[in-house]
Design a protein around this motif. Structure first.
Motif, PDB file in Angstrom:
ATOM      1  N   GLN A 207       8.650 -11.111 -33.838  1.00 56.82           N
ATOM      2  CA  GLN A 207       9.472 -11.659 -34.900  1.00 56.82           C
ATOM      3  C   GLN A 207       8.604 -12.258 -36.004  1.00 56.82           C
ATOM      4  O   GLN A 207       8.911 -12.123 -37.200  1.00 56.82           O
ATOM      5  N   ILE A 208       7.494 -12.878 -35.628  1.00 59.71           N
ATOM      6  CA  ILE A 208       6.587 -13.448 -36.623  1.00 59.71           C
ATOM      7  C   ILE A 208       6.001 -12.358 -37.508  1.00 59.71           C
ATOM      8  O   ILE A 208       5.898 -12.498 -38.724  1.00 59.71           O
ATOM      9  N   GLU A 209       5.623 -11.243 -36.869  1.00 52.46           N
ATOM     10  CA  GLU A 209       5.062 -10.154 -37.662  1.00 52.46           C
ATOM     11  C   GLU A 209       6.106  -9.575 -38.612  1.00 52.46           C
ATOM     12  O   GLU A 209       5.804  -9.210 -39.745  1.00 52.46           O
ATOM     13  N   ARG A 210       7.340  -9.482 -38.154  1.00 51.16           N
ATOM     14  CA  ARG A 210       8.404  -8.981 -39.028  1.00 51.16           C
ATOM     15  C   ARG A 210       8.585  -9.894 -40.243  1.00 51.16           C
ATOM     16  O   ARG A 210       8.813  -9.425 -41.357  1.00 51.16           O
ATOM     17  N   ILE A 211       8.510 -11.211 -39.997  1.00 52.90           N
ATOM     18  CA  ILE A 211       8.603 -12.153 -41.117  1.00 52.90           C
ATOM     19  C   ILE A 211       7.438 -11.926 -42.076  1.00 52.90           C
ATOM     20  O   ILE A 211       7.601 -11.951 -43.305  1.00 52.90           O
ATOM     21  N   GLY A 212       6.233 -11.682 -41.519  1.00 54.96           N
ATOM     22  CA  GLY A 212       5.076 -11.410 -42.364  1.00 54.96           C
ATOM     23  C   GLY A 212       5.265 -10.160 -43.203  1.00 54.96           C
ATOM     24  O   GLY A 212       4.867 -10.119 -44.381  1.00 54.96           O
ATOM     25  N   ILE A 213       5.880  -9.129 -42.635  1.00 57.54           N
ATOM     26  CA  ILE A 213       6.132  -7.899 -43.383  1.00 57.54           C
ATOM     27  C   ILE A 213       7.139  -8.141 -44.505  1.00 57.54           C
ATOM     28  O   ILE A 213       6.982  -7.644 -45.626  1.00 57.54           O
TER      29      ILE A 213
END
Length: 383
Positions: A207-213
């Motif tokens: 989920q953190i990576e998705r927010i970063g994207i």
């Protein structure tokens, strides 16, 4: 001890500086590059204030014509065609402001929304703002393409963590550079991929990576320039279409760097791509990076060339906000002017509000004596 900005404030309060010149003085103190200093010097010399005063004088002159029609229409000094002349001046001024603000006449609702504090076109900046605050260059692409390594190479330091693990960059990192005298803010963004699932990671990390994207895409859209970094040994690693910033026009080329050229045989180091400005090199070996930097510097100096004889009209977001407000009142005046029987009182009031909006930039208000002086000086009434 003097308070911060005390002497500049005294100069403003005693009429030695206007607000725009005071802001330019602050910009000169904080300038980091030669171009920023040139823009600030134009402001401190009063060239920017002169342009704002010309706009204000045009509005006051048009308002004087309308006021004369209201109060002295039966006097011989008021010429025929005064109403048409006032409309022509306001229309020409509206076109000038649209050009400076980078908006077209068909987006009237957008202009009105933004002029009154809306969110439309929030990413579009004037060239003066870009020269003052810096050109925003976003680096984006798939994971492990070499984006963070390129940022470190440009910054000449380890500003970003570099790892072979996909998804290392989660948030947006930035460094400030001087390219050809221009301040450039380079943003390193998270690797963009369709299904960000890390090996052995929990769903929270996914989920953190998705927010970063998501943040990466927002930064790209808000940037002035965007550089897509692709691995030369896998040029199709980026499954999405090229992301173009909101500030781009149809004439702006897409910028693509094919990195890791050292992994290719010599016969395959040229990668052909149409409708884009492409570069091939290797961040690891530094091959082609100097050409990339010099090409970016030439592109920026061409795209954001600073005029030597005319100061930028807008160098702060505050200026842009007040000019949007001014343009909204000009639009309201023009709408009234198209009516079969226009209300001259309301039309004059819209011009008064427009002049007050411009006056907020330099700190000058519209006084009744100024309007009366303009009326009698123009029409020679009562001589």
């Amino acid at each position: 001890m003097a308070e911060p900005g005390e002497f500049t404030r005294r100069a403003f309060e005693n009429g030695r500086l206007d607000l725009a010149s005071g802001e330019a003085l602050g910009g000169l103190v904080n300038a980091e590059t030669s171009v920023q200093r040139k823009v600030a010097l134009q402001g401190t010399q009063g060239l920017q204030t002169k342009r704002f005063e010309e706009i204000r004088e045009t509005l006051l002159g048009a308002m004087a014509m309308v006021e004369a029609l209201i109060d002295f229409s039966d006097e011989d000094g008021v010429e025929e065609g005064t109403w048409a002349k006032a409309r022509e001046r306001v229309e020409a001024l509206g076109e000038l402001l649209r050009s400076e603000l980078g908006i077209s006449s068909e987006h009237e609702d957008t202009r009105r929304t933004e002029g009154m504090g809306g969110q439309e076109n929030k990413h579009i900046r004037h060239i003066g703002e870009i020269l003052t605050t810096g050109v925003r260059l976003a680096i984006y692409g798939p994971p492990n393409a070499g984006k963070s390594s390129l940022l470190n190479r440009l910054a000449d330091r380890n500003a970003a963590i570099v790892s072979d693990i996909p998804g290392t960059t989660r948030d947006v990192l930035q460094v400030h550079l001087d390219l050809g005298g221009y301040k450039v803010i380079v943003y390193d963004t998270a690797g963009i991929r369709d299904d960000p699932i890390l090996d052995g990671s929990s769903s929270s990390l996914d989920q953190i990576e998705r927010i970063g994207i998501d943040r990466a895409k927002q930064v790209i859209k808000a940037a002035d320039l965007a550089l897509l970094v692709l691995p030369a040994n896998d040029p199709h690693a980026f499954s999405e279409s090229i992301i173009r910033p909101d500030a781009y026009t149809s004439t702006d080329p897409d910028l693509i760097l094919y990195n890791k050229s050292d992994l290719l045989p010599d016969s395959h180091k040229s990668v052909a791509t149409s409708n884009a400005l492409t570069f091939t090199g290797s961040v690891r070996t530094n091959e082609g990076i100097s050409d990339l930097i010099s090409s970016l510097a030439r592109l920026i100096s061409t795209k954001y060339a600073l005029s030597s004889n005319e100061a930028p009209l807008i160098t702060q977001s505050r200026h842009r906000c007040h000019l949007h407000e001014c343009l909204a009142h000009i639009d309201a005046f023009q709408q009234m002017a198209t009516a079969a029987e226009p209300d001259l009182v309301l039309a004059a009031e819209e011009l008064r509000y427009a002049a007050k909006a411009v006056g907020k930039v330099t700190g000058r208000d519209v006084s009744p004596d100024e309007i009366l002086g303009s009326i009698f000086a123009t029409f020679c009434i009562g001589k």
